[in-house]
Design a protein around this motif. Sequence first.
Motif, PDB file in Angstrom:
ATOM      1  N   ALA A 113       0.829  -1.213   0.000  1.00  0.00           N
ATOM      2  CA  ALA A 113       0.000   0.000   0.000  1.00  0.00           C
ATOM      3  C   ALA A 113       0.859   1.257   0.000  1.00  0.00           C
ATOM      4  CB  ALA A 113      -0.925  -0.007   1.217  1.00  0.00           C
ATOM      5  N   ALA A 114       1.956   1.252   0.775  1.00  0.00           N
ATOM      6  CA  ALA A 114       2.824   2.432   0.840  1.00  0.00           C
ATOM      7  C   ALA A 114       3.430   2.740  -0.521  1.00  0.00           C
ATOM      8  CB  ALA A 114       3.931   2.201   1.871  1.00  0.00           C
ATOM      9  N   GLY A 115       3.863   1.708  -1.238  1.00  0.00           N
ATOM     10  CA  GLY A 115       4.411   1.918  -2.567  1.00  0.00           C
ATOM     11  C   GLY A 115       3.389   2.520  -3.517  1.00  0.00           C
ATOM     12  N   LEU A 116       2.166   2.000  -3.485  1.00  0.00           N
ATOM     13  CA  LEU A 116       1.109   2.514  -4.368  1.00  0.00           C
ATOM     14  C   LEU A 116       0.750   3.952  -4.013  1.00  0.00           C
ATOM     15  CD1 LEU A 116      -1.243  -0.607  -4.589  1.00  0.00           C
ATOM     16  CD2 LEU A 116       0.241   0.307  -6.386  1.00  0.00           C
ATOM     17  N   ILE A 117       0.673   4.250  -2.703  1.00  0.00           N
ATOM     18  CA  ILE A 117       0.339   5.611  -2.277  1.00  0.00           C
ATOM     19  C   ILE A 117       1.392   6.595  -2.768  1.00  0.00           C
ATOM     20  CG2 ILE A 117       0.180   7.113  -0.251  1.00  0.00           C
ATOM     21  CD1 ILE A 117      -1.149   4.722   1.209  1.00  0.00           C
ATOM     22  N   CYS A 118       2.653   6.255  -2.569  1.00  0.00           N
ATOM     23  CA  CYS A 118       3.732   7.157  -2.996  1.00  0.00           C
ATOM     24  C   CYS A 118       3.781   7.297  -4.512  1.00  0.00           C
ATOM     25  CB  CYS A 118       5.080   6.661  -2.454  1.00  0.00           C
ATOM     26  SG  CYS A 118       5.244   6.849  -0.666  1.00  0.00           S
ATOM     27  N   ILE A 122       0.278   1.066   7.438  1.00  0.00           N
ATOM     28  CA  ILE A 122       0.421   1.669   6.108  1.00  0.00           C
ATOM     29  C   ILE A 122       1.026   3.068   6.222  1.00  0.00           C
ATOM     30  CG2 ILE A 122      -0.867   2.601   4.137  1.00  0.00           C
ATOM     31  CD1 ILE A 122      -2.808   0.229   4.502  1.00  0.00           C
ATOM     32  N   PHE A 123       0.541   3.852   7.187  1.00  0.00           N
ATOM     33  CA  PHE A 123       1.099   5.192   7.402  1.00  0.00           C
ATOM     34  C   PHE A 123       2.581   5.098   7.755  1.00  0.00           C
ATOM     35  CE2 PHE A 123       2.209   8.496  10.543  1.00  0.00           C
ATOM     36  CZ  PHE A 123       2.099   9.621   9.737  1.00  0.00           C
ATOM     37  N   THR A 124       2.920   4.156   8.620  1.00  0.00           N
ATOM     38  CA  THR A 124       4.314   3.980   9.028  1.00  0.00           C
ATOM     39  C   THR A 124       5.197   3.644   7.839  1.00  0.00           C
ATOM     40  OG1 THR A 124       3.616   3.203  11.216  1.00  0.00           O
ATOM     41  CG2 THR A 124       5.849   2.668  10.535  1.00  0.00           C
ATOM     42  N   MET A 125       4.773   2.684   7.031  1.00  0.00           N
ATOM     43  CA  MET A 125       5.601   2.268   5.897  1.00  0.00           C
ATOM     44  C   MET A 125       5.624   3.332   4.806  1.00  0.00           C
ATOM     45  SD  MET A 125       7.063  -0.376   6.872  1.00  0.00           S
ATOM     46  CE  MET A 125       7.986  -0.470   5.338  1.00  0.00           C
ATOM     47  N   THR A 126       4.576   4.140   4.708  1.00  0.00           N
ATOM     48  CA  THR A 126       4.599   5.251   3.751  1.00  0.00           C
ATOM     49  C   THR A 126       5.701   6.231   4.115  1.00  0.00           C
ATOM     50  OG1 THR A 126       2.222   5.038   3.321  1.00  0.00           O
ATOM     51  CG2 THR A 126       3.253   7.128   2.735  1.00  0.00           C
ATOM     52  N   LEU A 127       5.865   6.504   5.417  1.00  0.00           N
ATOM     53  CA  LEU A 127       6.972   7.347   5.855  1.00  0.00           C
ATOM     54  C   LEU A 127       8.318   6.708   5.522  1.00  0.00           C
ATOM     55  CD1 LEU A 127       5.753   8.639   9.344  1.00  0.00           C
ATOM     56  CD2 LEU A 127       5.898   9.914   7.210  1.00  0.00           C
ATOM     57  N   VAL A 128       8.409   5.398   5.676  1.00  0.00           N
ATOM     58  CA  VAL A 128       9.657   4.693   5.346  1.00  0.00           C
ATOM     59  C   VAL A 128       9.991   4.849   3.866  1.00  0.00           C
ATOM     60  CG1 VAL A 128      10.733   2.410   5.146  1.00  0.00           C
ATOM     61  CG2 VAL A 128       9.513   3.033   7.235  1.00  0.00           C
ATOM     62  N   VAL A 129       8.983   4.657   3.006  1.00  0.00           N
ATOM     63  CA  VAL A 129       9.217   4.794   1.565  1.00  0.00           C
ATOM     64  C   VAL A 129       9.633   6.225   1.230  1.00  0.00           C
ATOM     65  CG1 VAL A 129       8.159   4.636  -0.724  1.00  0.00           C
ATOM     66  CG2 VAL A 129       7.666   2.888   0.985  1.00  0.00           C
ATOM     67  N   LEU A 130       9.041   7.192   1.907  1.00  0.00           N
ATOM     68  CA  LEU A 130       9.440   8.585   1.692  1.00  0.00           C
ATOM     69  C   LEU A 130      10.904   8.795   2.082  1.00  0.00           C
ATOM     70  CD1 LEU A 130       6.291  10.520   2.965  1.00  0.00           C
ATOM     71  CD2 LEU A 130       7.106  10.366   0.607  1.00  0.00           C
ATOM     72  N   ILE A 131      11.326   8.160   3.172  1.00  0.00           N
ATOM     73  CA  ILE A 131      12.724   8.276   3.590  1.00  0.00           C
ATOM     74  C   ILE A 131      13.651   7.667   2.543  1.00  0.00           C
ATOM     75  CG2 ILE A 131      14.417   7.509   5.313  1.00  0.00           C
ATOM     76  CD1 ILE A 131      12.164   7.712   7.394  1.00  0.00           C
ATOM     77  N   ASP A 151      11.300   3.866  -7.387  1.00  0.00           N
ATOM     78  CA  ASP A 151      11.434   3.563  -5.961  1.00  0.00           C
ATOM     79  C   ASP A 151      10.097   3.123  -5.377  1.00  0.00           C
ATOM     80  OD1 ASP A 151      14.053   4.450  -6.189  1.00  0.00           O
ATOM     81  OD2 ASP A 151      13.991   5.554  -4.303  1.00  0.00           O
ATOM     82  N   ALA A 152       9.050   3.905  -5.661  1.00  0.00           N
ATOM     83  CA  ALA A 152       7.728   3.604  -5.114  1.00  0.00           C
ATOM     84  C   ALA A 152       7.207   2.272  -5.638  1.00  0.00           C
ATOM     85  CB  ALA A 152       6.758   4.732  -5.460  1.00  0.00           C
ATOM     86  N   LEU A 153       7.331   2.062  -6.939  1.00  0.00           N
ATOM     87  CA  LEU A 153       6.867   0.806  -7.520  1.00  0.00           C
ATOM     88  C   LEU A 153       7.689  -0.362  -6.995  1.00  0.00           C
ATOM     89  CD1 LEU A 153       4.776  -0.279  -9.476  1.00  0.00           C
ATOM     90  CD2 LEU A 153       6.418  -0.012 -11.335  1.00  0.00           C
ATOM     91  N   GLY A 154       8.978  -0.109  -6.711  1.00  0.00           N
ATOM     92  CA  GLY A 154       9.830  -1.153  -6.147  1.00  0.00           C
ATOM     93  C   GLY A 154       9.328  -1.632  -4.799  1.00  0.00           C
ATOM     94  N   ALA A 155       8.789  -0.722  -3.981  1.00  0.00           N
ATOM     95  CA  ALA A 155       8.234  -1.118  -2.689  1.00  0.00           C
ATOM     96  C   ALA A 155       7.030  -2.046  -2.890  1.00  0.00           C
ATOM     97  CB  ALA A 155       7.827   0.114  -1.885  1.00  0.00           C
ATOM     98  N   THR A 156       6.172  -1.702  -3.833  1.00  0.00           N
ATOM     99  CA  THR A 156       5.001  -2.549  -4.098  1.00  0.00           C
ATOM    100  C   THR A 156       5.425  -3.924  -4.605  1.00  0.00           C
ATOM    101  OG1 THR A 156       3.603  -0.631  -4.562  1.00  0.00           O
ATOM    102  CG2 THR A 156       2.892  -2.751  -5.449  1.00  0.00           C
ATOM    103  N   ILE A 157       6.401  -3.955  -5.505  1.00  0.00           N
ATOM    104  CA  ILE A 157       6.919  -5.241  -5.996  1.00  0.00           C
ATOM    105  C   ILE A 157       7.498  -6.041  -4.832  1.00  0.00           C
ATOM    106  CG2 ILE A 157       8.737  -6.303  -7.404  1.00  0.00           C
ATOM    107  CD1 ILE A 157       8.355  -3.980  -9.386  1.00  0.00           C
ATOM    108  N   GLY A 158       8.236  -5.359  -3.943  1.00  0.00           N
ATOM    109  CA  GLY A 158       8.804  -6.038  -2.789  1.00  0.00           C
ATOM    110  C   GLY A 158       7.736  -6.647  -1.901  1.00  0.00           C
ATOM    111  N   GLY A 159       6.667  -5.907  -1.639  1.00  0.00           N
ATOM    112  CA  GLY A 159       5.600  -6.437  -0.805  1.00  0.00           C
ATOM    113  C   GLY A 159       4.911  -7.638  -1.430  1.00  0.00           C
TER     114      GLY A 159
END
Length: 461
Positions: free
Chosen positions: A116-121, A246-255, A287-295
């Motif tokens: 979710a964090a990857g998709l949001i970002c 989801i909020f927590t991991m969204t911050l991680v992806v932003l970092i 980067d963002a899409l990479g998080a979604t692929i990772g999940g």
Amino acid sequence: MEDQKAVDEVNSCPPIGRTATLGLQHVLVMYAGAVTVPLIVGGALKLSPEHLAVLINADLLCCGLVSLLQALGIGRWIGIRLPVMMGVSYAGIAPMIAIGLNPEMGLTGLYGSIIAAGLICFLLMPLIIRALPLFPPLVTGTTLLSLGTGLLGVAIAWAGGGYNAPDFGNPFYISIAALVLIVTLLVARFARGFFSSLAVLAGIAAGMLVAILFGKVSLSGIDTVPMVEMVRPFQFGMPTFDPVAIFTMTLVVLITMVESIGLFFSLGEILNHKITREEFTRGLRADALGATIGGIFNAFPYTSYAQNIGLVGITGVRSRYVCAAGGVILILLGLLPKLAHIIATIPQYVLGGAAIAMFGMVAASGVRILQGVDFRHNRHNTLIMAISLGIGMIPTMSPNFFSAFPSYLSPFLQSGVLLTVVTAVVLNVIFNGVHQGLENLPSEPPVAEAVRTLPPAGQTP
């Protein structure tokens, strides 16, 4: 003219044999960082060696896929199309462990939050690009200092034998950890060129060899592990989605995106190429899409790796197809479960010696970034750093400090790095405001120079 020459070199492809060899070199430089994070997270979640092997295979596969995404791109929208290798970021270690240990979330909640964090970002990319000025060197430097300092507790626990070890502090464990650290330092000091970048890998190999010679490592069951096996999506179960996680991991992806911004600047300097706003946007979308692929594939969020960008400068090889070749090699390694099973048997005290060096370097890089901050004429900066660091240290210094708060807040409240970054951003806006956008950032911000010195860990880790 120089910029056009750089673009031509980036888009040229050396002969296949040379491309494959140079791609392998990129893999060797980043390999220790790529496998360390799954070992850290899996070990903290008390996964079996078999499940640890699944994490390692999935991580290598995703490192390769996202590296291809970044180097080759998709259409006009995704991928920076420069010589970039992608690996898992250390910024997410603490929050991922906190989410995974939460009985109401577990691994399915962790992977749901990463997806979710990857998709949001990805969807909010225009807004994210505008928000990047919220992360100046004061914020990123304090965050890295908090991250590295907090993770040193993990490294020390490992060096003593690991969490809940019945003979914690055994002199044998500490001696092996010290050996790993000494070998790492000796290789870093006396090796030259490419070989010096393998210091961490050499230290781990030396510690593992001694542990095997003393009969402390068991490879039983490896004969039953298949030579080749596909990594399957959702191997730990279908993802679940928790708003706080989801909020927590969204911050991680932003970092991780902030890390990538600094490294993209550094790469542009190495290539003599001024990276455009469009290229930044495409790179951060990857980067963002990479998080979604990772999940989806039971892995993690990803970011550009500093050591590989440094390797581009050392070798002078600027072709993005070399990094694409490295991505293909990583995918192939991700399909070899026997190799992952061997790596999963590395004792925690062996990893502890290497982790002391790597996590200490993360903290040191934060100090280097902070050297570019004006503390002499702006006393508010000192206050911002002090309070942000103090709040970020709460979970490390007193793990039960927030125990009376609702459990669904634990992924946020138990993550020192997230507490630090949120506090630093808010205080920096209150005291200093926001003054510059992406287009006005200097060509070599302090974060770029400092992050470039990180060990094979990424990033980030």
